[in-house]
Design a protein around this motif. Structure first.
Motif, PDB file in Angstrom:
ATOM      1  N   LEU A 157       0.838  -1.194   0.000  1.00 16.67           N
ATOM      2  CA  LEU A 157       0.000   0.000   0.000  1.00 16.67           C
ATOM      3  C   LEU A 157       0.875   1.248   0.000  1.00 16.67           C
ATOM      4  N   VAL A 196      -2.693   6.240   2.890  1.00 16.28           N
ATOM      5  CA  VAL A 196      -3.716   5.216   2.730  1.00 16.28           C
ATOM      6  C   VAL A 196      -4.994   5.678   3.408  1.00 16.28           C
ATOM      7  N   ASN A 197      -6.125   5.239   2.854  1.00 17.59           N
ATOM      8  CA  ASN A 197      -7.390   5.539   3.535  1.00 17.59           C
ATOM      9  C   ASN A 197      -7.900   4.261   4.198  1.00 17.59           C
ATOM     10  N   THR A 203     -10.546   2.501   4.037  1.00 16.69           N
ATOM     11  CA  THR A 203     -11.181   1.497   3.191  1.00 16.69           C
ATOM     12  C   THR A 203     -10.152   0.652   2.453  1.00 16.69           C
ATOM     13  N   GLN A 204      -9.038   1.272   2.015  1.00 11.55           N
ATOM     14  CA  GLN A 204      -7.956   0.526   1.383  1.00 11.55           C
ATOM     15  C   GLN A 204      -7.415  -0.543   2.328  1.00 11.55           C
ATOM     16  N   SER A 233      -7.605  -4.740   2.057  1.00 15.49           N
ATOM     17  CA  SER A 233      -6.419  -5.595   2.142  1.00 15.49           C
ATOM     18  C   SER A 233      -6.593  -6.650   3.229  1.00 15.49           C
TER      19      SER A 233
END
Length: 529
Positions: A113, A117-118, A120-121, A125
């Motif tokens: 990533l 990063v947010n 939801t990301q 994962s």
């Protein structure tokens, strides 16, 4: 249904995470978001603390910053992998340098990533790396459950060979998917497959003798005797060199797992064809190589046909049978023939490949799977290793990966051959015994019997009382053939219980089932050509 909706079915939170980042204080919103989703999260701000935590605590996944003071993320990753090699690690970094990505991926990270990063990301994962098996299992079970009635209707409506090929492909497809997910739906699939096999046996019983009598019948499938004429000769006509690989006792489900190993090497055209009866090497493979039905072989080439009661090997004359077919069609191409029974023979074939380029056709018979089937019957240890269909497929895959045969396919992918993979018959796991009586001259196969004094229930078998109608040899005027169907096998009344216990759950061939009769016919062209 969204991904999040599956999580409550898996005990909303039993997954524990370790998040390693020197700016962990800035990630409080992310951590709170994940905690509300049910995840337990431990946090540390450097690699040394992360290594200590991994020594004391087991985690389901680790989120690891790449750029930290002291010990870098990549160094931390290596140390963590030494402690807990199976734990998935997701690398989180500001760097988009390709060499950093390569090093991380080479160290077998689960995901990569890029900051910022947010939440939801991160959640996606986690789902991919922690919950994927459960999510796939739920989706596959739901999909099969929805498809069940449609597939049942396909079975009921199957009237032509292509219908049955479609049914069998779908059943095998679902079996592979459900096996991969340890699904409880496997029992329902097994019942549906059993019903399909019973219907298939009735279909064959209604049509088989007509197919044999009329090769031009509109609904006659491609059969063993057609393989050279329809599959091999057209390529030779186009001046293509052909490498024909016949894997003895090779089922369609085994092909589907082997295909994964060679898919990057070849363009693949997958088909099925129908074996003649009996689905046994002596009959089906000799029919492939000669292009003739068994009784014609016995009449035209008595020196090349081996009777059932002979102690001589039943497949010793395959190269001469190929030669008779070339002569009958007035073909002048050159060919070689090779039988591979072990790794030494496979190694020898590999070394011979450059010299084989002079031949228009090279034929190779691989006997491993048939040997495995027999060993599974005779050896308790092998039966334990291949105790079900999935394990049987797994051993087949391991054979390809770790034997010279895998190297053979890699070598063929670099050479200008049209490669054909096929088989003479498949096999079925037998479960239900059928009583049969016969004299001492009756053959020993568990899936078909021929003799002049057979005593059986006609409702339980497919019987051929006039062998000439099926173009089968008849050693005596009163010889008849009987075939076991679906997952049945023949057992004699003498020592019945011992016999049944010994052979139940073994893989056998010779009779009528989709697994034995509907078999792979694969055309491969190397991708580099």
């Amino acid at each position: 249904m969204g991904l999040e909706e599956y999580l409550p079915k898996y005990n909303r939170m039993t997954a524990r995470l370790l998040w390693v980042d020197d700016e962990i204080e800035l990630l409080k919103a992310h951590i709170l978001f994940l905690q509300k989703k049910g995840y337990g999260i431990d946090t540390v701000s450097n690699g040394y603390d992360a290594i200590d935590r991994c020594s004391q605590q087991t985690y389901d996944l680790i989120l690891l910053d790449e750029n930290m003071p002291g010990i870098s993320g990549l160094e931390t990753l290596q140390r963590i992998k030494d402690i807990t090699p199976a734990t998935p690690v997701v690398m989180v970094t500001k760097s988009e340098e390709e060499n950093i990505m390569d090093q991380a991926i080479g160290s077998k990270i689960a995901d990569y990533l890029i900051k910022p990063v947010n939440p939801t990301q991160v959640l996606l994962s986690l789902k991919k790396n922690i919950h994927q098996r459960e999510l796939v299992s739920e989706h596959t079970q739901t999909a099969y459950r929805q498809n069940f009635m449609q597939l049942s209707q396909l079975i009921d409506d199957a009237r032509r060979p292509d219908d049955w090929y479609d049914v069998y492909r779908q059943l095998v497809g679902w079996e592979l998917q459900l096996t991969d997910t340890d699904s409880s739906m496997l029992e329902m699939l097994a019942m549906q497959k059993s019903e399909a096999n019973k219907a298939f046996a009735k279909y064959v019983a209604r049509n088989y003798l007509r197919w044999i009598a009329d090769k031009e019948a509109a609904d006659r499938p491609l059969m063993s005797t057609d393989i050279f004429k329809s599959q091999v000769f057209p390529h030779l006509d186009r001046k293509e060199k052909v490498f024909l690989i016949v894997i003895d006792n090779f089922r369609y489900d085994q092909w589907r797992v082997l295909m994964q190993e060679i898919a990057e090497l070849f363009n693949i055209e997958e088909n099925l064809y129908t074996s003649i009866l009996p689905t046994a090497t002596q009959y089906a493979r000799n029919a492939i190589f000669s292009g003739l039905m068994p009784n014609i072989i016995a009449e035209m080439f008595p020196d090349l046909w081996v009777d059932e009661d002979s102690q001589e090997g039943k497949n010793l004359n395959e190269a001469p049978l190929i030669r008779t077919q070339f002569q009958r069609y007035r073909r002048h191409e050159t060919f070689s023939y090779h039988k591979v029974n072990d790794s030494a023979a496979a190694e020898q074939l590999l070394h011979q490949l450059p010299a084989l380029a002079k031949y228009d056709l090279n034929v190779c018979v691989l006997n491993f799977i048939d040997m495995l089937s027999h060993a599974r019957t005779e050896s308790q240890m092998v039966r334990e290793l291949a105790n079900n269909e999935a394990a049987y497929r797994s051993i087949t895959l391991s054979w390809l990966r770790h034997s010279p045969v895998g190297e053979l396919f890699h070598a063929l992918a670099t050479l200008p051959y049209h490669v054909i993979i096929t088989t003479d018959h498949g096999s079925i796991r037998c479960k239900n015994p059928i009583r049969v009586k016969g004299d001492r001259n009756t053959n020993t196969n568990l899936r078909y019997k021929l003799g002049k004094s057979l005593d059986y229930d006609p409702k339980e078998v497919f019987d051929i009382t006039a062998p000439h109608q099926a173009q089968l040899p008849a050693p005596n005027l009163s010889t008849r053939y009987i075939f076991a169907t679906a997952d049945t096998f023949f057992a004699y009344p003498n020592n019945y219980n011992y016999y049944v216990a010994y052979y139940r759950d073994t893989f056998q061939h010779g009779g009528i089932s989709m697994e034995e009769m509907l078999i792979p016919l694969i055309n491969l062209t190397p991708r580099r050509h």
